[in-house]
Design an enzyme around this catalytic site. Structure first.
Site, PDB file in Angstrom:
ATOM      1  N   ARG A  15       7.739  14.165  -1.948  1.00 54.67           N
ATOM      2  CA  ARG A  15       7.322  13.346  -3.079  1.00 54.67           C
ATOM      3  C   ARG A  15       5.944  13.797  -3.576  1.00 54.67           C
ATOM      4  NH1 ARG A  15       8.134   7.569  -0.277  1.00 54.67           N
ATOM      5  NH2 ARG A  15       7.558   8.858   1.517  1.00 54.67           N
ATOM      6  N   LYS A  75       1.993   9.466   0.788  1.00 52.14           N
ATOM      7  CA  LYS A  75       1.882   9.097   2.198  1.00 52.14           C
ATOM      8  C   LYS A  75       0.419   8.995   2.630  1.00 52.14           C
ATOM      9  CE  LYS A  75       4.494   8.234   4.683  1.00 52.14           C
ATOM     10  NZ  LYS A  75       4.983   6.836   4.892  1.00 52.14           N
ATOM     11  N   TYR A  94       0.062   4.904   0.106  1.00 55.79           N
ATOM     12  CA  TYR A  94       0.507   4.113   1.251  1.00 55.79           C
ATOM     13  C   TYR A  94      -0.412   4.432   2.433  1.00 55.79           C
ATOM     14  CZ  TYR A  94       4.918   3.001  -1.110  1.00 55.79           C
ATOM     15  OH  TYR A  94       5.854   2.527  -1.988  1.00 55.79           O
ATOM     16  N   HIS A  96      -0.401   1.973   5.718  1.00 55.40           N
ATOM     17  CA  HIS A  96       0.235   1.462   6.941  1.00 55.40           C
ATOM     18  C   HIS A  96      -0.713   1.610   8.131  1.00 55.40           C
ATOM     19  CE1 HIS A  96       4.052   1.011   4.829  1.00 55.40           C
ATOM     20  NE2 HIS A  96       3.970   2.255   4.412  1.00 55.40           N
ATOM     21  N   GLU A 118       1.129  -0.723  -0.035  1.00 58.45           N
ATOM     22  CA  GLU A 118       2.017  -1.677   0.617  1.00 58.45           C
ATOM     23  C   GLU A 118       1.463  -3.096   0.707  1.00 58.45           C
ATOM     24  OE1 GLU A 118      -0.350   0.112   4.056  1.00 58.45           O
ATOM     25  OE2 GLU A 118       0.563   0.835   2.196  1.00 58.45           O
ATOM     26  N   ASP A 270       7.142   2.494   9.878  1.00 56.49           N
ATOM     27  CA  ASP A 270       5.804   2.695   9.316  1.00 56.49           C
ATOM     28  C   ASP A 270       4.821   1.640   9.811  1.00 56.49           C
ATOM     29  OD1 ASP A 270       5.809   5.018   7.806  1.00 56.49           O
ATOM     30  OD2 ASP A 270       6.698   4.052   6.047  1.00 56.49           O
TER      31      ASP A 270
END
Length: 373
Positions: A15, A75, A94, A96, A118, A270
């Site tokens: 991505r 990510k 993101y 996490h 998130e 995750d």
């Protein structure tokens, strides 16, 4: 504002933070965008597509991190990346963080301003930047669960939907949120015997309303989880506590009672995973076996379908990227409580309470952190 997009370096992650369409929107609004060469190849967009949209192509990620005022990724930054982040540089991706103390420490040391997709919220109380990837991961979860039930993948050797005269496989979905609902849609479509477990009775009513008799809805208790997990051929774990570690619903003891060749797909990996035996895997080596149960715990499941995932993600993230670029990070955070909920790390401080609690770290109020910007 100068916005930078590096090529993703996590294993088998294809991505990209911005599509050419998103780049054009930013450039039309008067901003500059720099993109690392080949960053969009995984979604079928070459450097020329980004140039046409108005971006400058640079040859090294280091130039992105050294020049950009805001770095937009998909990510969480890997060690090589967070070591290049600068004080007051905005990171939008993101994160996490709860199960990842190493990354948390790296972001704190960088003194950057890290906003996590998130934990951004909406007026409806949903997680709008997590939702599109939850939709993708939920749908993929059923696909990969069905595949790994095959004997050549060390599964039971069952077809998910069965055939006339042979019963379908049983799928237990832990969590009836976005990912769980989408997993159920595909499992029902494939003809499986589907049960969704959740503790939110209003959510169960909603799921019962949309699925009718096509799926069973069950209130989640220790006993009901045990009953349905033991009986399942595929268990799909999608439980989520925003910003915090996922609860361990499937214990080692419970795992030992599962069918030989059953499959666990842990979408919650995750956030640490929802089984005691879960550990993050990659698309290159997606599974491992514990007690004859196949575990699929790929930490970037939507990266396997990067074209669909990137465009779905950009549809959700672009308004926030534009808001930050147009207003500056301080004003954007002050103006929008939902974006403010995405702020996790700010100038060396943890400002998201669930992360601080998960890692026993000091926490400061987000309003105090923003006031210091």
């Amino acid at each position: 504002m100068l916005i930078g997009v590096p090529k993703e370096i996590k294993s088998n992650e294809f991505r990209v933070g911005l599509t050419p369409d998103s780049v054009r929107e930013l450039c039309t609004s008067g901003h500059q965008v720099i993109i690392e060469t080949h960053a969009g190849e995984g979604i079928g967009e070459d450097d020329e597509a980004y140039r046409t949209a108005g971006a400058e192509i640079v040859s090294e990620a280091s130039e992105i991190f050294s020049r950009a005022e805001m770095v937009v990724k998909v990510k969480e930054p890997q060690q090589k990346e967070y070591k290049q982040l600068r004080a007051d540089q905005i990171l939008f991706t993101y994160l996490h963080l709860s199960p990842d103390p190493e990354q948390t420490e790296g972001l704190m040391q960088s003194k950057c301003i890290a906003v996590a997709y998130e934990t951004v919220t909406s007026r409806q109380g949903t997680l709008p930047l997590l939702a599109p990837m939850s939709e993708v991961a939920g749908r993929m979860a059923t696909q990969v669960g069905a595949y790994h039930l095959q004997k050549n993948s060390h599964g039971e050797g069952m077809l998910l939907g069965g055939v006339p005269g042979v019963a379908p496989s049983k799928v237990a979905i832990l969590g009836g949120g976005v990912a769980g609902t989408n997993a159920a849609k595909i499992a029902i479509g494939m003809g499986a015997d589907v049960t969704i477990l959740d503790r939110n009775i209003e959510r169960l009513r909603y799921l019962a309303d949309i699925f009718g008799t096509q799926a069973h809805t069950v209130y989640s208790t220790t006993q009901s989880v045990e009953d349905y997990v033991v009986d399942a051929d595929v268990v799909i774990g999608t439980v989520l506590i925003p910003g915090s570690n996922a609860p361990k619903l499937v214990t080692k003891t419970l795992l030992s009672k599962m069918k030989k060749g059953a499959v666990i797909v842990d979408v919650a990996i995750d956030q640490g995973g929802c089984t005691e035996t879960s550990r993050a895997t990659t698309h290159q080596e997606p599974t491992y076996i514990v007690d004859d149960v196949v575990h699929y715990c790929v930490a970037n499941m939507p990266g396997g379908v990067p074209k669909t995932s990137t465009y779905a993600l950009n549809n959700a993230t672009l308004p926030f990227v534009l808001a930050i670029a147009n207003k500056g990070i301080k004003q954007a955070l002050q103006d929008d409580e939902h974006l403010r909920n995405g702020l996790n790390v700010c100038q060396g401080n943890i400002v998201y309470q669930a992360v601080a609690e998960a890692q026993n770290l000091p926490y400061i109020r987000v309003h105090d952190a923003i006031a210091r910007l």
